[in-house]
Design a protein around this motif. Structure first.
Motif, PDB file in Angstrom:
ATOM      1  N   LYS A  24       0.812  -1.215   0.000  1.00  0.00           N
ATOM      2  CA  LYS A  24       0.000   0.000   0.000  1.00  0.00           C
ATOM      3  C   LYS A  24       0.847   1.267   0.000  1.00  0.00           C
ATOM      4  CE  LYS A  24      -3.482  -2.505   2.548  1.00  0.00           C
ATOM      5  NZ  LYS A  24      -2.749  -3.546   3.230  1.00  0.00           N
ATOM      6  N   CYS A  25       2.145   1.104   0.101  1.00  0.00           N
ATOM      7  CA  CYS A  25       3.087   2.225   0.076  1.00  0.00           C
ATOM      8  C   CYS A  25       2.980   2.949  -1.270  1.00  0.00           C
ATOM      9  CB  CYS A  25       4.482   1.649   0.265  1.00  0.00           C
ATOM     10  SG  CYS A  25       5.851   2.727  -0.080  1.00  0.00           S
ATOM     11  N   THR A  26       3.101   4.270  -1.244  1.00  0.00           N
ATOM     12  CA  THR A  26       3.045   5.011  -2.512  1.00  0.00           C
ATOM     13  C   THR A  26       4.355   4.846  -3.271  1.00  0.00           C
ATOM     14  OG1 THR A  26       3.917   7.077  -1.621  1.00  0.00           O
ATOM     15  CG2 THR A  26       1.511   6.766  -1.522  1.00  0.00           C
ATOM     16  N   VAL A  27       4.300   5.065  -4.557  1.00  0.00           N
ATOM     17  CA  VAL A  27       5.498   4.993  -5.389  1.00  0.00           C
ATOM     18  C   VAL A  27       6.503   6.045  -4.925  1.00  0.00           C
ATOM     19  CG1 VAL A  27       6.390   5.278  -7.728  1.00  0.00           C
ATOM     20  CG2 VAL A  27       4.281   4.006  -7.352  1.00  0.00           C
ATOM     21  N   GLN A  28       6.006   7.219  -4.543  1.00  0.00           N
ATOM     22  CA  GLN A  28       6.903   8.271  -4.048  1.00  0.00           C
ATOM     23  C   GLN A  28       7.664   7.800  -2.816  1.00  0.00           C
ATOM     24  OE1 GLN A  28       7.543  11.550  -5.417  1.00  0.00           O
ATOM     25  NE2 GLN A  28       9.254  11.056  -4.091  1.00  0.00           N
ATOM     26  N   ASN A  29       6.970   7.159  -1.873  1.00  0.00           N
ATOM     27  CA  ASN A  29       7.642   6.638  -0.678  1.00  0.00           C
ATOM     28  C   ASN A  29       8.655   5.555  -1.038  1.00  0.00           C
ATOM     29  OD1 ASN A  29       6.250   8.335   1.037  1.00  0.00           O
ATOM     30  ND2 ASN A  29       4.698   6.830   1.559  1.00  0.00           N
ATOM     31  N   ALA A  30       8.316   4.717  -1.996  1.00  0.00           N
ATOM     32  CA  ALA A  30       9.237   3.668  -2.433  1.00  0.00           C
ATOM     33  C   ALA A  30      10.488   4.281  -3.068  1.00  0.00           C
ATOM     34  CB  ALA A  30       8.553   2.734  -3.418  1.00  0.00           C
ATOM     35  N   LEU A  31      10.317   5.314  -3.883  1.00  0.00           N
ATOM     36  CA  LEU A  31      11.473   5.991  -4.487  1.00  0.00           C
ATOM     37  C   LEU A  31      12.346   6.635  -3.418  1.00  0.00           C
ATOM     38  CD1 LEU A  31       9.880   7.623  -7.657  1.00  0.00           C
ATOM     39  CD2 LEU A  31      11.607   5.812  -7.607  1.00  0.00           C
ATOM     40  N   ASN A  32      11.723   7.243  -2.417  1.00  0.00           N
ATOM     41  CA  ASN A  32      12.485   7.824  -1.309  1.00  0.00           C
ATOM     42  C   ASN A  32      13.266   6.743  -0.572  1.00  0.00           C
ATOM     43  OD1 ASN A  32      11.395  10.308  -1.952  1.00  0.00           O
ATOM     44  ND2 ASN A  32       9.871  10.264  -0.323  1.00  0.00           N
ATOM     45  N   ASN A  33      12.622   5.594  -0.381  1.00  0.00           N
ATOM     46  CA  ASN A  33      13.261   4.457   0.270  1.00  0.00           C
ATOM     47  C   ASN A  33      14.457   3.976  -0.550  1.00  0.00           C
ATOM     48  OD1 ASN A  33      13.815   2.107   1.709  1.00  0.00           O
ATOM     49  ND2 ASN A  33      11.681   1.517   1.892  1.00  0.00           N
ATOM     50  N   MET A  34      14.276   3.867  -1.860  1.00  0.00           N
ATOM     51  CA  MET A  34      15.366   3.444  -2.742  1.00  0.00           C
ATOM     52  C   MET A  34      16.543   4.415  -2.659  1.00  0.00           C
ATOM     53  SD  MET A  34      13.505   2.318  -6.252  1.00  0.00           S
ATOM     54  CE  MET A  34      12.772   0.735  -6.500  1.00  0.00           C
ATOM     55  N   GLN A  35      16.232   5.697  -2.678  1.00  0.00           N
ATOM     56  CA  GLN A  35      17.284   6.713  -2.638  1.00  0.00           C
ATOM     57  C   GLN A  35      18.031   6.649  -1.309  1.00  0.00           C
ATOM     58  OE1 GLN A  35      15.942  10.779  -2.894  1.00  0.00           O
ATOM     59  NE2 GLN A  35      17.921  11.472  -3.639  1.00  0.00           N
ATOM     60  N   HIS A  36      17.294   6.518  -0.229  1.00  0.00           N
ATOM     61  CA  HIS A  36      17.907   6.470   1.098  1.00  0.00           C
ATOM     62  C   HIS A  36      18.816   5.244   1.251  1.00  0.00           C
ATOM     63  CE1 HIS A  36      18.390   6.875   5.416  1.00  0.00           C
ATOM     64  NE2 HIS A  36      17.951   5.635   5.560  1.00  0.00           N
ATOM     65  N   LYS A  37      18.366   4.114   0.718  1.00  0.00           N
ATOM     66  CA  LYS A  37      19.126   2.867   0.863  1.00  0.00           C
ATOM     67  C   LYS A  37      20.086   2.618  -0.297  1.00  0.00           C
ATOM     68  CE  LYS A  37      15.769   0.872   3.886  1.00  0.00           C
ATOM     69  NZ  LYS A  37      14.815  -0.146   4.181  1.00  0.00           N
ATOM     70  N   LYS A  38      20.107   3.542  -1.251  1.00  0.00           N
ATOM     71  CA  LYS A  38      20.996   3.451  -2.413  1.00  0.00           C
ATOM     72  C   LYS A  38      20.831   2.123  -3.156  1.00  0.00           C
ATOM     73  CE  LYS A  38      24.226   6.647  -0.423  1.00  0.00           C
ATOM     74  NZ  LYS A  38      25.485   6.885   0.206  1.00  0.00           N
ATOM     75  N   THR A  39      19.577   1.827  -3.488  1.00  0.00           N
ATOM     76  CA  THR A  39      19.276   0.601  -4.220  1.00  0.00           C
ATOM     77  C   THR A  39      18.409   0.936  -5.430  1.00  0.00           C
ATOM     78  OG1 THR A  39      18.413  -1.657  -4.022  1.00  0.00           O
ATOM     79  CG2 THR A  39      17.208   0.051  -2.850  1.00  0.00           C
ATOM     80  N   LYS A  40      18.301   0.013  -6.352  1.00  0.00           N
ATOM     81  CA  LYS A  40      17.483   0.218  -7.551  1.00  0.00           C
ATOM     82  C   LYS A  40      16.354  -0.800  -7.645  1.00  0.00           C
ATOM     83  CE  LYS A  40      21.153   2.414 -10.083  1.00  0.00           C
ATOM     84  NZ  LYS A  40      22.036   2.420 -11.213  1.00  0.00           N
ATOM     85  N   MET A  41      16.133  -1.541  -6.551  1.00  0.00           N
ATOM     86  CA  MET A  41      15.037  -2.498  -6.534  1.00  0.00           C
ATOM     87  C   MET A  41      14.531  -2.682  -5.120  1.00  0.00           C
ATOM     88  SD  MET A  41      16.097  -5.627  -4.986  1.00  0.00           S
ATOM     89  CE  MET A  41      14.917  -6.737  -5.649  1.00  0.00           C
ATOM     90  N   LEU A  42      13.257  -3.027  -5.027  1.00  0.00           N
ATOM     91  CA  LEU A  42      12.626  -3.308  -3.734  1.00  0.00           C
ATOM     92  C   LEU A  42      11.723  -4.524  -3.869  1.00  0.00           C
ATOM     93  CD1 LEU A  42      11.410   0.269  -2.706  1.00  0.00           C
ATOM     94  CD2 LEU A  42      13.278  -1.008  -1.651  1.00  0.00           C
ATOM     95  N   LEU A  43      11.583  -5.252  -2.790  1.00  0.00           N
ATOM     96  CA  LEU A  43      10.584  -6.308  -2.737  1.00  0.00           C
ATOM     97  C   LEU A  43       9.298  -5.688  -2.211  1.00  0.00           C
ATOM     98  CD1 LEU A  43      12.579  -9.294  -1.208  1.00  0.00           C
ATOM     99  CD2 LEU A  43      12.063  -8.843  -3.597  1.00  0.00           C
ATOM    100  N   VAL A  44       8.186  -6.096  -2.793  1.00  0.00           N
ATOM    101  CA  VAL A  44       6.877  -5.616  -2.357  1.00  0.00           C
ATOM    102  C   VAL A  44       6.228  -6.738  -1.576  1.00  0.00           C
ATOM    103  CG1 VAL A  44       4.656  -4.679  -3.072  1.00  0.00           C
ATOM    104  CG2 VAL A  44       6.714  -4.141  -4.399  1.00  0.00           C
ATOM    105  N   ASP A  45       5.842  -6.421  -0.341  1.00  0.00           N
ATOM    106  CA  ASP A  45       5.267  -7.415   0.558  1.00  0.00           C
ATOM    107  C   ASP A  45       3.905  -7.901   0.050  1.00  0.00           C
ATOM    108  OD1 ASP A  45       5.182  -9.069   2.734  1.00  0.00           O
ATOM    109  OD2 ASP A  45       4.978  -7.476   4.222  1.00  0.00           O
ATOM    110  N   LYS A  46       3.520  -9.072   0.496  1.00  0.00           N
ATOM    111  CA  LYS A  46       2.207  -9.627   0.160  1.00  0.00           C
ATOM    112  C   LYS A  46       1.120  -8.711   0.708  1.00  0.00           C
ATOM    113  CE  LYS A  46       3.709 -14.417   0.682  1.00  0.00           C
ATOM    114  NZ  LYS A  46       3.394 -15.685   1.362  1.00  0.00           N
ATOM    115  N   SER A  47       0.020  -8.591  -0.017  1.00  0.00           N
ATOM    116  CA  SER A  47      -1.088  -7.775   0.481  1.00  0.00           C
ATOM    117  C   SER A  47      -2.099  -8.622   1.255  1.00  0.00           C
ATOM    118  CB  SER A  47      -1.771  -7.035  -0.664  1.00  0.00           C
ATOM    119  OG  SER A  47      -2.358  -7.945  -1.552  1.00  0.00           O
ATOM    120  N   HIS A  48      -2.018  -9.937   1.082  1.00  0.00           N
ATOM    121  CA  HIS A  48      -2.870 -10.852   1.841  1.00  0.00           C
ATOM    122  C   HIS A  48      -2.192 -12.212   1.881  1.00  0.00           C
ATOM    123  CE1 HIS A  48      -4.212 -12.536  -2.017  1.00  0.00           C
ATOM    124  NE2 HIS A  48      -4.398 -11.281  -2.406  1.00  0.00           N
TER     125      HIS A  48
END
Length: 81
Positions: A24-48
């Motif tokens: 449910k995280c926004t794309v903007q928050n995910a991009l901020n997370n990527m920038q902070h952690k210096k990564t170019k990929m993230l795993l998206v958690d299960k929604s159910h």
């Protein structure tokens, strides 16, 4: 001549911590997370319980969200990529 070098094992160089964002995280928050952690990929958690984990690359966000002029602040990471 004998090669006496010690082999480099995957376990010695791989990441042991993975970055997981809520679906449910926004794309903007995910991009901020990527920038902070210096990564170019993230795993998206299960929604159910019966859902699958997702993998989102910065290239996915660029081509599926930014290039299509979708709002980073309102688009969730559970988007249909």
């Amino acid at each position: 001549m004998t090669n006496n070098t010690t082999p480099i094992l995957v376990k010695d160089v791989m990441w042991t911590q993975v970055d997981i964002v809520d679906s449910k995280c926004t794309v903007q928050n995910a991009l901020n997370n990527m920038q902070h952690k210096k990564t170019k990929m993230l795993l998206v958690d299960k929604s159910h319980e019966y859902d699958e984990y997702g993998v989102v690359l910065i290239a996915d966000i660029a081509s599926k969200v930014i290039a299509k002029d979708r709002a980073l602040e309102t688009e969730s990471m559970y988007m249909k990529l």
